[in-house]
Design a protein around this motif. Structure first.
Motif, PDB file in Angstrom:
ATOM      1  N   GLY A  20      33.398 -22.343  34.453  1.00 24.85           N
ATOM      2  CA  GLY A  20      32.360 -23.221  33.908  1.00 24.85           C
ATOM      3  C   GLY A  20      31.054 -23.076  34.648  1.00 24.85           C
ATOM      4  O   GLY A  20      29.978 -23.050  34.044  1.00 24.85           O
ATOM      5  N   LEU A  21      31.129 -22.959  35.967  1.00 18.99           N
ATOM      6  CA  LEU A  21      29.906 -22.772  36.746  1.00 18.99           C
ATOM      7  C   LEU A  21      29.269 -21.420  36.462  1.00 18.99           C
ATOM      8  O   LEU A  21      28.049 -21.292  36.405  1.00 18.99           O
ATOM      9  CB  LEU A  21      30.193 -22.934  38.236  1.00 18.99           C
ATOM     10  N   ALA A  22      30.082 -20.410  36.290  1.00 17.04           N
ATOM     11  CA  ALA A  22      29.545 -19.085  35.985  1.00 17.04           C
ATOM     12  C   ALA A  22      28.883 -19.077  34.611  1.00 17.04           C
ATOM     13  O   ALA A  22      27.869 -18.408  34.406  1.00 17.04           O
ATOM     14  CB  ALA A  22      30.659 -18.048  36.043  1.00 17.04           C
ATOM     15  N   ALA A  23      29.419 -19.856  33.672  1.00 13.21           N
ATOM     16  CA  ALA A  23      28.819 -19.917  32.342  1.00 13.21           C
ATOM     17  C   ALA A  23      27.473 -20.625  32.377  1.00 13.21           C
ATOM     18  O   ALA A  23      26.584 -20.314  31.591  1.00 13.21           O
ATOM     19  CB  ALA A  23      29.767 -20.635  31.384  1.00 13.21           C
ATOM     20  N   CYS A  24      27.303 -21.561  33.293  1.00 12.85           N
ATOM     21  CA  CYS A  24      26.038 -22.291  33.397  1.00 12.85           C
ATOM     22  C   CYS A  24      24.980 -21.542  34.190  1.00 12.85           C
ATOM     23  O   CYS A  24      23.819 -21.916  34.177  1.00 12.85           O
ATOM     24  CB  CYS A  24      26.270 -23.647  34.065  1.00 12.85           C
ATOM     25  N   ALA A  25      25.361 -20.503  34.903  1.00  9.59           N
ATOM     26  CA  ALA A  25      24.418 -19.810  35.773  1.00  9.59           C
ATOM     27  C   ALA A  25      23.259 -19.209  34.996  1.00  9.59           C
ATOM     28  O   ALA A  25      22.132 -19.154  35.488  1.00  9.59           O
ATOM     29  CB  ALA A  25      25.133 -18.722  36.565  1.00  9.59           C
ATOM     30  N   GLY A  26      23.481 -18.775  33.777  1.00 14.56           N
ATOM     31  CA  GLY A  26      22.421 -18.170  32.983  1.00 14.56           C
ATOM     32  C   GLY A  26      21.357 -19.167  32.558  1.00 14.56           C
ATOM     33  O   GLY A  26      20.212 -18.791  32.301  1.00 14.56           O
ATOM     34  N   SER A  27      21.694 -20.440  32.501  1.00 17.97           N
ATOM     35  CA  SER A  27      20.714 -21.435  32.061  1.00 17.97           C
ATOM     36  C   SER A  27      19.703 -21.765  33.148  1.00 17.97           C
ATOM     37  O   SER A  27      18.687 -22.389  32.867  1.00 17.97           O
ATOM     38  CB  SER A  27      21.420 -22.699  31.612  1.00 17.97           C
ATOM     39  N   PHE A  28      19.936 -21.349  34.386  1.00 16.28           N
ATOM     40  CA  PHE A  28      18.988 -21.632  35.450  1.00 16.28           C
ATOM     41  C   PHE A  28      17.868 -20.605  35.513  1.00 16.28           C
ATOM     42  O   PHE A  28      16.918 -20.777  36.252  1.00 16.28           O
ATOM     43  CB  PHE A  28      19.708 -21.700  36.802  1.00 16.28           C
ATOM     44  N   ASP A  29      17.948 -19.548  34.774  1.00 20.50           N
ATOM     45  CA  ASP A  29      16.900 -18.540  34.738  1.00 20.50           C
ATOM     46  C   ASP A  29      16.584 -18.246  33.271  1.00 20.50           C
ATOM     47  O   ASP A  29      16.874 -17.170  32.764  1.00 20.50           O
ATOM     48  CB  ASP A  29      17.359 -17.264  35.470  1.00 20.50           C
ATOM     49  N   PRO A  30      15.976 -19.223  32.574  1.00 15.95           N
ATOM     50  CA  PRO A  30      15.741 -19.022  31.150  1.00 15.95           C
ATOM     51  C   PRO A  30      14.621 -18.010  30.911  1.00 15.95           C
ATOM     52  O   PRO A  30      13.681 -17.895  31.683  1.00 15.95           O
ATOM     53  CB  PRO A  30      15.336 -20.404  30.657  1.00 15.95           C
ATOM     54  N   ALA A  31      14.735 -17.290  29.840  1.00 13.70           N
ATOM     55  CA  ALA A  31      13.715 -16.313  29.464  1.00 13.70           C
ATOM     56  C   ALA A  31      12.896 -16.897  28.319  1.00 13.70           C
ATOM     57  O   ALA A  31      13.396 -17.657  27.487  1.00 13.70           O
ATOM     58  CB  ALA A  31      14.373 -15.013  29.023  1.00 13.70           C
ATOM     59  N   THR A  32      11.612 -16.551  28.291  1.00 14.24           N
ATOM     60  CA  THR A  32      10.736 -17.022  27.238  1.00 14.24           C
ATOM     61  C   THR A  32      10.994 -16.224  25.967  1.00 14.24           C
ATOM     62  O   THR A  32      11.126 -15.004  26.011  1.00 14.24           O
ATOM     63  CB  THR A  32       9.266 -16.862  27.668  1.00 14.24           C
ATOM     64  N   ASP A  33      11.065 -16.920  24.851  1.00 14.94           N
ATOM     65  CA  ASP A  33      11.278 -16.267  23.565  1.00 14.94           C
ATOM     66  C   ASP A  33      10.031 -15.457  23.213  1.00 14.94           C
ATOM     67  O   ASP A  33       8.947 -16.019  23.011  1.00 14.94           O
ATOM     68  CB  ASP A  33      11.570 -17.308  22.498  1.00 14.94           C
ATOM     69  N   ALA A  34      10.152 -14.153  23.138  1.00 12.09           N
ATOM     70  CA  ALA A  34       9.002 -13.285  22.894  1.00 12.09           C
ATOM     71  C   ALA A  34       8.441 -13.453  21.494  1.00 12.09           C
ATOM     72  O   ALA A  34       7.268 -13.152  21.250  1.00 12.09           O
ATOM     73  CB  ALA A  34       9.401 -11.833  23.136  1.00 12.09           C
ATOM     74  N   SER A  35       9.215 -13.942  20.550  1.00  9.07           N
ATOM     75  CA  SER A  35       8.724 -14.080  19.181  1.00  9.07           C
ATOM     76  C   SER A  35       7.908 -15.351  18.976  1.00  9.07           C
ATOM     77  O   SER A  35       7.291 -15.532  17.936  1.00  9.07           O
ATOM     78  CB  SER A  35       9.905 -14.058  18.206  1.00  9.07           C
ATOM     79  N   SER A  36       7.878 -16.226  19.971  1.00 11.18           N
ATOM     80  CA  SER A  36       7.131 -17.472  19.862  1.00 11.18           C
ATOM     81  C   SER A  36       5.635 -17.191  19.944  1.00 11.18           C
ATOM     82  O   SER A  36       5.192 -16.333  20.717  1.00 11.18           O
ATOM     83  CB  SER A  36       7.550 -18.410  20.990  1.00 11.18           C
TER      84      SER A  36
END
Length: 147
Positions: A20-36
């Motif tokens: 569960g912690l490993a699954a949440c690790a990606g949310s701490f470094d969010p990427a900006t949506d390039a199509s926005s």
């Protein structure tokens, strides 16, 4: 099996928690949506403020810290004044010794002597009307005749 059920349950719980912690690790470094349409502006703001705050941004303290003796003197002063205040509070007669009805009448007379603004009186009437309507709505319906 040589392992007890508790050990197996503990190992499974630890594995699930790590997953569960490993699954949440990606949310701490969010990427900006390039199509926005505002993505370049967001990325520019993020990059500009990535290093904030820095130690140089905090004000510098130039005055020396007080000596421990001065702090102890202030603490003792607070203790003495607190003790004096406690003594004054203990001398107050907190209980009414007279007739409660007479006391209530005196308080009501003091309240009635202060003029009430018309807007305040309207508000009080609205509150009393709301209370009356709420009590009427909260009344239980009559019992059902089951004959």
């Amino acid at each position: 099996m040589n392992a007890s059920r508790r050990k197996i349950a503990a190992a499974l719980s630890a594995a699930i928690a790590c997953g569960g912690l490993a699954a949440c690790a990606g949310s701490f470094d969010p990427a900006t949506d390039a199509s926005s349409p505002i993505a370049p502006r967001v990325q520019a703001l993020v990059d500009a403020n990535r290093e904030y705050p820095r130690w140089t941004d905090f004000p510098r303290v130039d005055e020396p810290l007080p000596e421990p003796v001065a702090i102890a003197a202030q603490v003792n002063t607070l203790r003495v004044t607190g003790g004096a205040l406690a003594g004054e509070v203990s001398r107050i007669d907190w209980q009414t010794t007279g007739d409660p009805a007479e006391f209530a009448a005196a308080v009501q007379a003091r309240v009635d002597s202060v003029p009430v603004a018309p807007v305040t009186q309207e508000t009080l009437d609205e509150i009393e009307d709301f209370v009356r309507r709420t009590r009427e709505r909260g009344r239980a319906p009559p019992p059902v005749d089951r004959r």
